[in-house]
Design a protein around this motif. Structure first.
Motif, PDB file in Angstrom:
ATOM      1  N   GLN A  30       0.829  -1.197   0.000  1.00 38.37           N
ATOM      2  CA  GLN A  30       0.000   0.000   0.000  1.00 38.37           C
ATOM      3  C   GLN A  30       0.869   1.254   0.000  1.00 38.37           C
ATOM      4  OE1 GLN A  30      -2.257   0.763   3.594  1.00 38.37           O
ATOM      5  NE2 GLN A  30      -3.919   1.648   2.395  1.00 38.37           N
ATOM      6  N   LYS A  51     -12.274  -4.401  -0.213  1.00 39.57           N
ATOM      7  CA  LYS A  51     -12.635  -3.146   0.451  1.00 39.57           C
ATOM      8  C   LYS A  51     -11.410  -2.271   0.696  1.00 39.57           C
ATOM      9  CE  LYS A  51     -16.819  -4.767   2.696  1.00 39.57           C
ATOM     10  NZ  LYS A  51     -17.535  -4.976   3.959  1.00 39.57           N
ATOM     11  N   ALA A  54     -10.344  -0.794  -2.628  1.00 39.45           N
ATOM     12  CA  ALA A  54     -11.236   0.290  -3.044  1.00 39.45           C
ATOM     13  C   ALA A  54     -10.874   1.586  -2.328  1.00 39.45           C
ATOM     14  CB  ALA A  54     -12.682  -0.091  -2.776  1.00 39.45           C
ATOM     15  N   SER A  55     -10.545   1.483  -1.057  1.00 36.96           N
ATOM     16  CA  SER A  55     -10.122   2.657  -0.284  1.00 36.96           C
ATOM     17  C   SER A  55      -8.812   3.220  -0.825  1.00 36.96           C
ATOM     18  CB  SER A  55      -9.969   2.276   1.188  1.00 36.96           C
ATOM     19  OG  SER A  55      -9.480   3.350   1.935  1.00 36.96           O
ATOM     20  N   VAL A  57      -7.677   2.931  -3.898  1.00 36.43           N
ATOM     21  CA  VAL A  57      -7.967   3.570  -5.195  1.00 36.43           C
ATOM     22  C   VAL A  57      -8.471   4.990  -4.969  1.00 36.43           C
ATOM     23  CG1 VAL A  57      -9.555   3.530  -7.174  1.00 36.43           C
ATOM     24  CG2 VAL A  57      -8.316   1.460  -6.512  1.00 36.43           C
ATOM     25  N   GLN A  58      -9.340   5.183  -3.983  1.00 33.02           N
ATOM     26  CA  GLN A  58      -9.845   6.524  -3.680  1.00 33.02           C
ATOM     27  C   GLN A  58      -8.710   7.452  -3.244  1.00 33.02           C
ATOM     28  OE1 GLN A  58     -12.936   5.836  -0.790  1.00 33.02           O
ATOM     29  NE2 GLN A  58     -14.500   5.603  -2.364  1.00 33.02           N
ATOM     30  N   GLU A  59      -7.781   6.940  -2.425  1.00 32.88           N
ATOM     31  CA  GLU A  59      -6.640   7.755  -1.989  1.00 32.88           C
ATOM     32  C   GLU A  59      -5.771   8.163  -3.173  1.00 32.88           C
ATOM     33  OE1 GLU A  59      -4.344   6.749   1.603  1.00 32.88           O
ATOM     34  OE2 GLU A  59      -5.736   5.062   1.795  1.00 32.88           O
ATOM     35  N   GLU A  61      -6.673   8.336  -6.360  1.00 33.45           N
ATOM     36  CA  GLU A  61      -7.412   9.275  -7.200  1.00 33.45           C
ATOM     37  C   GLU A  61      -7.444  10.670  -6.571  1.00 33.45           C
ATOM     38  OE1 GLU A  61     -11.078   7.143  -7.779  1.00 33.45           O
ATOM     39  OE2 GLU A  61     -10.297   6.147  -9.576  1.00 33.45           O
ATOM     40  N   ALA A  62      -7.456  10.746  -5.242  1.00 37.29           N
ATOM     41  CA  ALA A  62      -7.407  12.039  -4.556  1.00 37.29           C
ATOM     42  C   ALA A  62      -6.079  12.745  -4.802  1.00 37.29           C
ATOM     43  CB  ALA A  62      -7.647  11.853  -3.063  1.00 37.29           C
ATOM     44  N   LYS A  66      -4.660   8.074 -11.832  1.00 36.10           N
ATOM     45  CA  LYS A  66      -5.601   6.996 -12.156  1.00 36.10           C
ATOM     46  C   LYS A  66      -5.220   5.751 -11.371  1.00 36.10           C
ATOM     47  CE  LYS A  66      -6.326   8.609 -16.856  1.00 36.10           C
ATOM     48  NZ  LYS A  66      -6.134   8.308 -18.262  1.00 36.10           N
TER      49      LYS A  66
END
Length: 72
Positions: A30, A51, A54-55, A57-59, A61-62, A66
């Motif tokens: 990570q 899960k 997914a978290s 990926v959000q970090e 993207e923030a 991509k």
């Protein structure tokens, strides 16, 4: 540090590339995925925990990069 020479992150930025990181659900994988994203990479993250991926990926993207997650 690279070969005994301290380098700032901007000196080794390789934006526009894609990296594949296995074991990215947590821990070292990570951390590597986030570091690569901060350096300008798009990241494909692989791991066993959907899960957590997914978290991550959000970090990523923030950070403006991509990211795609795959489990298996």
């Amino acid at each position: 540090m690279w070969y005994g020479i301290a380098m700032s992150k901007t000196e080794y930025t390789l934006g526009g590339r894609t990296a594949i990181v296995t074991g990215a659900s947590r821990g070292i994988g990570q951390a590597i995925a986030l570091d690569l994203a901060e350096s300008g990479f798009s990241v494909l993250v692989l791991g066993l925990k959907a899960k957590l991926l997914a978290s991550l990926v959000q970090e990523i993207e923030a950070l403006g990069q991509k990211a795609v997650a795959m489990t298996g």
